[in-house]
Scaffold this active site. Structure first.
Site, PDB file in Angstrom:
ATOM      1  CE1 TYR A  69     -13.373  22.705  20.305  1.00 23.08           C
ATOM      2  CE2 TYR A  69     -14.674  22.595  18.289  1.00 23.08           C
ATOM      3  CZ  TYR A  69     -13.823  23.293  19.134  1.00 23.08           C
ATOM      4  OH  TYR A  69     -13.431  24.576  18.804  1.00 23.08           O
TER       5      TYR A  69
ATOM      6  CE  LYS B 218     -15.309  25.314  21.927  1.00 24.32           C
ATOM      7  NZ  LYS B 218     -14.783  26.445  22.725  1.00 24.32           N
TER       8      LYS B 218
END
Length: 255
Positions: free
Chosen positions: A158, A162
């Site tokens: 994640y 990002k």
């Protein structure tokens, strides 16, 4: 007898991940603001629940990690409205809770496919439409995360996607200048949504020291208001990066 004046064409938007959470709140606020909005996501029933039978809502189920489905989504927008003013690139997945030596390649690839490749595919299709709309072009807003700045423990896939999304945002902003296309990123921390339940924010989120502590959250409608602010600025202004978090959450000086 003079002809009736033509009704003004509404501003148009695409919202990905519109079936729940931040995407649902943003889609509904844009609809309320008078936008014609294409709502997309994997679950048609959830999208229709978001749309609430509004006449200015277009429901187009799609998996944004699949190039053909993304192309069909934006073809539907062209056919319906002939233009696109705003893309809110929101769809995302938290991915596996794992450190770098624990994550499997399939889980890594699945997270990258949605959070990064899917965002790229949607931005590319939107960019193609907006290039033909000079001088005003259009606006792309990417939903990053505070994890684009500081990761949570055991969130390697994640956090990496990002961080990469920030590079995508800046590149689109730069390459869009000749065509009047702007691109900004909103980084949101701890809205009260289902994805935050995955982190355990309400009951005990994992901290860098190994402890678990409840963290403050805030109403998703406030995050949506920030996105709508970005979407409704005049073409002469843009917000390159905006961070909004729950007051008092461990972000500044995390851990």
């Amino acid at each position: 007898m003079e002809p009736e004046p033509l009704a003004p064409t509404p501003r148009t938007a695409v919202v990905t991940g519109a079936g729940s959470g931040i995407g649902r709140a943003v889609a509904r606020q844009l609809l309320e603001a008078g936008f014609a909005v294409a709502l997309t996501g994997r679950r048609e029933d959830a999208l229709r629940e978001t749309a609430e039978d509004r006449s200015n809502a277009l429901v187009v189920p799609a998996d944004i990690s699949e190039p053909e489905q993304v192309a069909q989504l934006f073809d539907s927008v062209r056919q319906a409205w002939g233009r696109l003013d705003v893309l809110f690139n929101n769809a995302g997945t938290f991915g596996p809770a794992a450190a770098i030596d624990e994550i499997g390649l399939a889980d890594w690839n699945a997270t990258v496919a949605v959070n990064l490749t899917g965002a790229m595919l949607c931005a590319a299709e939107a960019f193609r439409i907006m290039k033909g709309q000079q001088p005003q072009g259009g606006r792309i807003i990417n939903n990053g995360s505070i994890s684009a700045h500081v990761p949570r423990p055991r969130s390697v896939a994640y956090a990496a996607t990002k961080h990469a999304l920030t590079g995508l945002t800046k590149s689109i902003e730069l390459d869009g200048r000749p065509y009047g296309i702007s691109c900004g990123q909103i980084d949101i921390g701890n809205t009260a949504t289902a994805i935050m339940a995955h982190t355990g924010a309400g009951t005990g989120a994992l901290q860098p020291d190994g402890s678990r502590r409840p963290e403050p959250t805030f109403d998703v409608e406030e995050a949506a208001r920030a996105v709508v602010l970005m979407a409704t600025l005049p073409a002469q202004a843009t917000i390159n990066q905006l961070t909004i978090t729950a007051a008092g959450m461990p972000y500044i000086g995390r851990g």
